[in-house]
Design an enzyme around this catalytic site. Structure first.
Site, short mmCIF file in Angstrom:
data_model
loop_
_atom_site.label_atom_id
_atom_site.label_comp_id
_atom_site.label_asym_id
_atom_site.label_seq_id
_atom_site.Cartn_x
_atom_site.Cartn_y
_atom_site.Cartn_z
N ASP A 141 70.36 -28.52 116.07
CA ASP A 141 71.67 -28.48 115.42
C ASP A 141 72.18 -27.03 115.34
OD1 ASP A 141 73.98 -29.35 114.15
OD2 ASP A 141 73.09 -29.36 112.15
N HIS A 184 68.01 -29.20 104.01
CA HIS A 184 67.14 -30.04 104.83
C HIS A 184 66.23 -29.20 105.71
CE1 HIS A 184 71.30 -29.70 106.51
NE2 HIS A 184 70.63 -29.11 107.48
N GLN A 252 67.08 -34.18 110.86
CA GLN A 252 67.19 -33.25 109.73
C GLN A 252 66.89 -34.01 108.44
OE1 GLN A 252 71.09 -32.12 111.27
NE2 GLN A 252 70.61 -29.96 110.92
N ARG A 282 74.07 -16.94 103.30
CA ARG A 282 74.95 -18.10 103.38
C ARG A 282 74.11 -19.33 103.12
NH1 ARG A 282 75.77 -22.29 106.97
NH2 ARG A 282 77.88 -22.89 107.56
N ASP A 284 73.66 -23.05 103.23
CA ASP A 284 74.27 -24.13 104.01
C ASP A 284 74.34 -25.43 103.22
OD1 ASP A 284 75.14 -25.21 106.65
OD2 ASP A 284 73.29 -26.37 106.52
N GLU A 326 78.54 -22.56 101.31
CA GLU A 326 79.18 -23.31 102.38
C GLU A 326 79.36 -24.72 101.84
OE1 GLU A 326 79.53 -25.68 106.19
OE2 GLU A 326 77.84 -25.77 104.84
N HIS A 395 82.03 -21.96 113.64
CA HIS A 395 81.23 -22.72 114.62
C HIS A 395 81.37 -24.23 114.45
CE1 HIS A 395 78.91 -22.94 111.00
NE2 HIS A 395 78.13 -23.85 111.55
N ASP A 396 81.93 -24.66 113.32
CA ASP A 396 82.05 -26.10 113.07
C ASP A 396 83.43 -26.61 113.47
OD1 ASP A 396 79.51 -26.78 112.18
OD2 ASP A 396 79.94 -26.18 110.11
N ARG A 520 81.09 -29.82 119.25
CA ARG A 520 81.32 -28.51 118.60
C ARG A 520 80.88 -27.38 119.54
NH1 ARG A 520 78.21 -29.18 113.04
NH2 ARG A 520 76.77 -30.21 114.47
C1 OTU Z 1 76.87 -27.25 107.97
O1 OTU Z 1 78.04 -28.02 108.12
C2 OTU Z 1 76.77 -26.36 109.20
O2 OTU Z 1 77.82 -25.45 109.21
C3 OTU Z 1 76.75 -27.23 110.43
O3 OTU Z 1 76.76 -26.48 111.62
C4 OTU Z 1 75.52 -28.09 110.36
O4 OTU Z 1 75.52 -29.02 111.41
C5 OTU Z 1 75.42 -28.85 109.03
O5 OTU Z 1 75.73 -28.05 107.89
C6 OTU Z 1 74.00 -29.30 108.83
O6 OTU Z 1 73.16 -28.21 108.60
O7 OTU Z 1 77.39 -29.24 105.53
O8 OTU Z 1 79.08 -28.50 103.58
O9 OTU Z 1 80.81 -30.79 110.80
O10 OTU Z 1 81.53 -28.98 108.30
O11 OTU Z 1 78.39 -30.62 108.22
C7 OTU Z 1 79.57 -28.84 104.80
C8 OTU Z 1 80.80 -30.91 109.45
C9 OTU Z 1 78.47 -28.92 105.82
C10 OTU Z 1 80.42 -29.61 108.81
C11 OTU Z 1 79.44 -29.88 107.73
C12 OTU Z 1 78.90 -28.62 107.17
#
Ligand code: OTU
Length: 650
Positions: A141, A184, A252, A282, A284, A326, A395-396, A520
């Site tokens: 991922d 995760h 995950q 950051r 996540d 995030e 990146h998303d 993506r």
């Molecule tokens: C984040 O994403 C990361 O930025 C993604 O790249 C990962 O795939 C994801 O976590 C899992 O680790 O969790 O709070 O596409 O905006 O999944 C929002 C939807 C997240 C992302 C969302 C985001």
């Protein structure tokens, strides 16, 4: 009373741990632990107070903090002290960030180090390197499925190189941002492996169930994050013979923070990376940290309590280190990740401003600022010592997470308007030159998000193909316009690596079986350094974008009114195509900057009467910071060229 209990418990724990309080080296640790322990203890009791091993777990936490404090280098401790004094340091307008993939941008860490002058040339002084930790090759991922939290992926170099890079960046007065994936792990992480082997200790690290009864209950209210590629929120693990919660991809596994051992491990990981020299971490997917049956399992109160403990612990060991939340959640929820009812952030100091990002894209598609202005108006105000991370692309995918009420007040039907946006950005809407791809389409709900590089989404790809010069101009203007807003809005602007040279979509990912189902990757391409070289050739697309951004970044850094002290005043103007706000300097009203953004493809005018009321245009008008020229007025009308954002000063 409770504070006393807290205090004596702390003394008891410290005695048991035999850490000498007289030890001079530990002086700041004790002071900070003393100052934060009441909070840590209260939060820990709220979450885990019912457990028979409560005290042992708390002791383990304190032990972890002490060990990480001992491991913190003298240089980093010094920086902690300096930042404790200058505690608003990150609110300054001097910071400008960029997010990039180490491998896609520069191959490996050595390569990245060699490219730092490129970043400095643009004016970037905050570097977010996308996750670098060890992941299983195919099922990573993009780095967010971590197999080992203490080791970077061998492809990038060695773990030691991170602290070297951090030290190098420090000398350049650049900040390092690293990811910690708190929600995760990869299913190949040793905790997951040991859970598979039936070790109860590690089964307790995850949400694992024998049958479907519990998963079905959860599913009643949990939305799907990747409905096409990873439907549902649970995965059957044949080896374990059990269901495991997997909110994101099926590889995950969601960590179970109902178990304090998980929280302590994660705090240890956070502090480990703080000790490698990261200035900012950051965190996540923080909205997902706590799961509760009957809820969406996002934004739960306990998720906030967990973040508060993480912050308190970081204050004890590495107070100079900041957190970025995030949390791509509704506008009304996102500011809660700074912490509620406080002045200083008590969870994360910085949060992704996904609301502004999505609203900007709405303005691009509709060519007006109606929803943008509404959305900004209803963005809850943030705390004083906290700031936004403002971005155009990352990146998303782009989620259309507007407040439905704002959409209605802007005069749109919520469903139809979202459908329009999807059609617009995927190029299906008549007249649209956007080249985005629908991401995460949910056939059940009709929802979708959008993938695509900035340049391709604003029509540069199509215009270049058609040799449409006016189209190229408009695309470049739009790129600069959007950046101009994030550079002046208030907060830290975060650029995305390919955008400074107009990188287009790349379909390379389709040839990779591990990536082709996740579009993506269309906007995560390898940086083309030949293309980047053209930034020095006047007249090229690359030169126009890079140079334009470079100028804006330099001007931002000079404008003290752009420091983020809750000094943005949105003005309501009659012209729906414009967004107008001014930023006032913290001290006194001098040195204000008026920002006027025109999202229309034609020139717009605005009566200056109202601006006069606010003290602008007192005499001769105002000067454009970027061009040095006076605002273009005809009579009492201010003229803003198409797709332009101007910064005016008195
Ligand atoms: C984040 O994403 C990361 O930025 C993604 O790249 C990962 O795939 C994801 O976590 C899992 O680790 O969790 O709070 O596409 O905006 O999944 C929002 C939807 C997240 C992302 C969302 C985001």
């Amino acid at each position: 009373m409770y504070e006393q209990v807290s205090h004596s418990l702390l003394n008891e724990i410290l005695q048991e741990l035999k850490v000498e309080s007289g030890n001079g080296r530990m002086r700041h640790f004790y002071t900070r632990l003393g100052a934060n322990f009441y909070s840590i203890h209260s939060l820990f009791s709220l979450l885990y107070g019912e457990r028979p091993d409560f005290k042992a777990q708390l002791r383990r936490l304190v032990e972890t903090l002490a060990a990480r404090y001992v491991g913190r280098s003298a240089a980093l401790r010094k920086s902690d002290l300096a930042r404790e004094k200058d505690y608003n340091w990150f609110l300054s307008q001097k910071w400008v960030g960029m997010a990039l993939y180490c491998d896609r941008f520069a191959g490996d860490l050595q390569g990245l180090r060699a490219r730092l002058p490129y970043l400095q040339e643009l004016g970037i002084n905050m570097l977010h390197i996308m996750p670098l930790l060890d992941c299983p090759p195919g099922r990573s991922d993009g780095g967010y499925a971590v197999r080992d939290f203490f080791r970077i992926d061998a492809r990038y170099g060695s773990t030691d190189e991170i602290s070297e890079l951090a030290a190098n960046l420090r000398k350049r007065d650049m900040l390092l941002v690293l990811d910690v994936v708190v929600n995760h792990t990869s299913d190949e992480h040793q905790w997951a492996q040991r859970a598979r082997q039936g070790e109860q200790q590690y089964l307790d690290y995850y949400y694992v169930f024998d049958g479907r009864e519990m998963p079905d209950l959860y599913e009643e209210t949990m939305p799907e994050i990747f409905p096409l590629t990873a439907p549902g929120n649970f995965t059957w693990d044949a080896e374990m013979g059990k269901w495991v919660m997997t909110v994101f991809n099926n590889y995950q596994w969601d960590l179970n923070y109902r178990n304090p051992a998980v929280l302590i491990e994660m705090i240890d990981i956070i502090l480990f990376w703080a000790n490698q020299g990261a200035d900012i971490l950051r965190l996540d997917a923080v909205a997902f940290l706590w799961k509760k049956i009957g809820t969406a399992c996002q934004n739960e109160r306990e998720a906030h309590l967990l973040l508060q403990i993480m912050k308190d612990c970081c204050q004890v060991v590495a107070p100079g280190v900041l957190f970025i939340a995030e949390a791509i959640v509704a506008p009304s929820e996102v500011t809660k990740y700074f912490g509620e009812d406080a002045i200083n952030a008590k969870e994360c100091e910085i949060a992704y401003n996904a609301t502004l990002m999505a609203l900007l894209w709405d303005a691009v598609a509709t060519r007006n600022a109606v929803l943008l202005n509404r959305g900004i108006n209803s963005l809850p105000s943030k705390l004083e010592r906290a700031t936004w991370l403002n971005y155009v692309r990352c990146h998303d995918d782009i989620g259309l997470g507007f407040d439905d009420n704002d959409v209605r007040l802007a005069g749109y039907d919520t469903v139809k308007h979202r459908r329009f946006l999807i059609e617009y950005f995927t190029g299906k809407f008549p007249g649209s030159s956007a080249r985005g791809l629908p991401f995460g389409e949910n056939p059940r709900t009709g929802d979708a998000r959008i993938s695509g590089s900035l340049a391709s989404l604003v029509g540069l790809e199509v215009a270049l193909e058609n040799q449409d010069e006016a189209g190229v101009d408009a695309a470049i203007q739009t790129i600069l316009l959007l950046h101009s807003v994030i550079l002046s809005f208030g907060g830290i602007p975060l650029l995305y690596y390919g955008d400074a040279i107009g990188m287009l979509n790349s379909i390379e990912y389709l040839a990779d079986p591990d990536r082709r189902d996740d579009n993506r990757w269309v906007h995560r391409s390898r940086l083309d350094w030949n293309k980047a070289e053209r930034r020095h050739q006047p007249g090229t697309v690359e030169h126009r974008i890079f140079n334009g951004l470079k100028g804006l970044i330099a001007r931002r850094k000079e404008a003290t009114a752009f420091a983020d002290f809750d000094n943005r005043h949105l003005l309501s103007v009659e012209n729906p195509n414009l967004m107008v706000f001014y930023r006032a300097c913290q001290q006194g009203s001098r040195n204000r900057v008026l920002v006027v953004a025109n999202f229309s493809v034609t020139a717009q005018s605005q009566h200056v009467g109202m601006l006069r009321l606010h003290g602008f245009f007192r005499q001769d008008g105002v000067r454009d910071i970027c061009t040095g020229e006076c605002a273009v007025l005809s009579g009492d009308m201010l003229h803003i060229p198409p797709l332009t954002c101007c910064w005016y000063t008195e």
